[in-house]
Enzyme design. Sequence first.
Site, PDB file in Angstrom:
ATOM      1  N   LYS A  16      29.583  80.186  31.576  1.00 28.53           N
ATOM      2  CA  LYS A  16      29.046  79.340  32.657  1.00 28.53           C
ATOM      3  C   LYS A  16      29.563  79.843  33.998  1.00 28.53           C
ATOM      4  CE  LYS A  16      31.197  75.318  33.652  1.00 28.53           C
ATOM      5  NZ  LYS A  16      31.637  75.218  35.052  1.00 28.53           N
ATOM      6  N   ASN A  17      30.859  80.148  34.060  1.00 32.50           N
ATOM      7  CA  ASN A  17      31.474  80.462  35.355  1.00 32.50           C
ATOM      8  C   ASN A  17      31.207  81.883  35.824  1.00 32.50           C
ATOM      9  OD1 ASN A  17      32.316  77.872  35.352  1.00 32.50           O
ATOM     10  ND2 ASN A  17      34.445  78.299  34.858  1.00 32.50           N
ATOM     11  N   CYS A  42      35.357  66.050  42.481  1.00 34.14           N
ATOM     12  CA  CYS A  42      34.872  65.700  41.142  1.00 34.14           C
ATOM     13  C   CYS A  42      36.055  65.057  40.411  1.00 34.14           C
ATOM     14  CB  CYS A  42      34.368  66.935  40.415  1.00 34.14           C
ATOM     15  SG  CYS A  42      35.694  68.050  39.976  1.00 34.14           S
ATOM     16  N   ARG A  78      38.689  69.185  45.338  1.00 39.04           N
ATOM     17  CA  ARG A  78      37.912  70.435  45.416  1.00 39.04           C
ATOM     18  C   ARG A  78      37.605  70.844  46.861  1.00 39.04           C
ATOM     19  NH1 ARG A  78      35.870  71.029  40.173  1.00 39.04           N
ATOM     20  NH2 ARG A  78      35.865  73.256  40.594  1.00 39.04           N
ATOM     21  N   ASP A  97      41.291  75.722  32.697  1.00 35.79           N
ATOM     22  CA  ASP A  97      40.174  75.166  31.930  1.00 35.79           C
ATOM     23  C   ASP A  97      40.509  75.050  30.450  1.00 35.79           C
ATOM     24  OD1 ASP A  97      37.606  76.898  33.859  1.00 35.79           O
ATOM     25  OD2 ASP A  97      38.871  75.166  34.283  1.00 35.79           O
ATOM     26  N   ARG A 137      27.405  70.170  30.483  1.00 38.63           N
ATOM     27  CA  ARG A 137      27.459  71.067  31.645  1.00 38.63           C
ATOM     28  C   ARG A 137      27.962  72.449  31.243  1.00 38.63           C
ATOM     29  NH1 ARG A 137      31.502  69.488  35.390  1.00 38.63           N
ATOM     30  NH2 ARG A 137      30.887  71.489  36.262  1.00 38.63           N
TER      31      ARG A 137
END
Length: 417
Positions: free
Chosen positions: A22-23, A116, A121, A306, A398
């Site tokens: 994803k990143n 978030c 952030r 993460d 997500r």
Amino acid sequence: MSKYVLQGGRKLRGELAVHGAKNAALPLLAATILGAGESVLHGCPHLSDVDAAIRILDYLGCGARREGDTVIVDTLNLTHFDVPEELMREMRSSIVFLGAIVSRLGKTRLSFPGGCEIGTRPIDLHLMALRALGLQIKDEHGYLDCSVDGRLKGAPVTFSFPSVGATENTMLAAVMAEGVTTITNAAREPEIIDLAQFLNKCGARISGAGEGTIVIEGVERLHGAEHTVIPDRIAATTYLCGGAVTQGDILLTNVVPAQLASVLTVFEQAGCDVRVRENAVRLLAPKRLRAVDAIRTMPYPGFPTDAQAPIMAMLTLAEGSSMFVENIFESRYKHVPELIRLGANIKTEGRVAIVEGVPKLTSAKVSATDLRGGAALVVAGLAAEGETQVDGLRHIDRGYDGLEENLIKLGAAIRRK
Ligand code: EPZ
């Protein structure tokens, strides 16, 4: 609102290919804006964040379509330079479109991405770097109005913290700037290297990606390119945690073991037998995991923030006491109260969490509050005795492509309800 229903106690066994990262996919999709033409990205995971990025490309006038794991983007004619608030709000990492749009069009207007569940952030490092390249940024009423007369100008940029997103935004803004940009204290994550490799295929001149200093020699224009997204090292870690908590034996393919070095060490310290091949990792779990003294989250190549939540879920069952220090985000322990509902014994104080291993977890109804915290609850549910329910799946969707299908393939009893 959909939820997972898991029957714990099933050993995970078998082989699984890990989906694209994803990143990496998100900045790569933004980068397609730079080359006026068609780009082809293979290995693009089916994730709601990727869908959100595709919606932004569509709004900007790019033709973006998906064919299986491949996304084809045609950026020949852009029709907008702004990103509407509702699209910006869907995914906070949409800030990475800022550098790409101003690089191509010289202006943009987008809303502050906002915080978030894991922290405020901030984007001060992004704005500092882009201003250094000559971008005029008016920041008012929650919007960023950005413009530059002519081309951006290459310049030296030094980050006080090796921010992943700020490094990516600076790369995207610098590749077509006039002159040379040097980024000092740049992020070194594999996703940065992947972005640099794609941009160089498009005609950019970037060197040093993955090291602390990146040098970018601006070019006049870029063209489209074809690229394959690197595997998702955090998804890989999550599946390994599932194997570890169920006394399992799993083989992951489509992984880059070198990118997993800091987490593989933790699995070995926890008593797992970890076997590495060229693009595969096999994990054989012990009957009882051992605690790991200290896990400190750090910028790459340190232990990734993460991975903190899924690894913590694994160590709730280890023999002994493990300590975590979350050095990257200020509020990344929201999964702790939910793990405690499953029978875990965890105490947190600021950035420190102490996990006292327990012999077993017991089922409960728990809620995901963020992406990786939700993944941690699934890991714990795989081991908890009885039927565990995990809701808040919009967070998990997500970042995990086909999580329940993949876990069922490995022998888990999980269904989406
Ligand atoms: C990226 O977020 C990832 N997201 C995150 O993954 C990941 O946790 C993070 O990097 C760290 O590895 C994507 O790539 C889409 P940072 P990013 O800028 O770029 C502070 C997931 O679960 N900071 O490296 O936002 C910030 O507050 C997500 O997949 C500033 O102070 O991370 C944080 O404390 C979560 N000012 C630290 O730096 C800035 O301008 C790390 O942030 C920018 C960041």
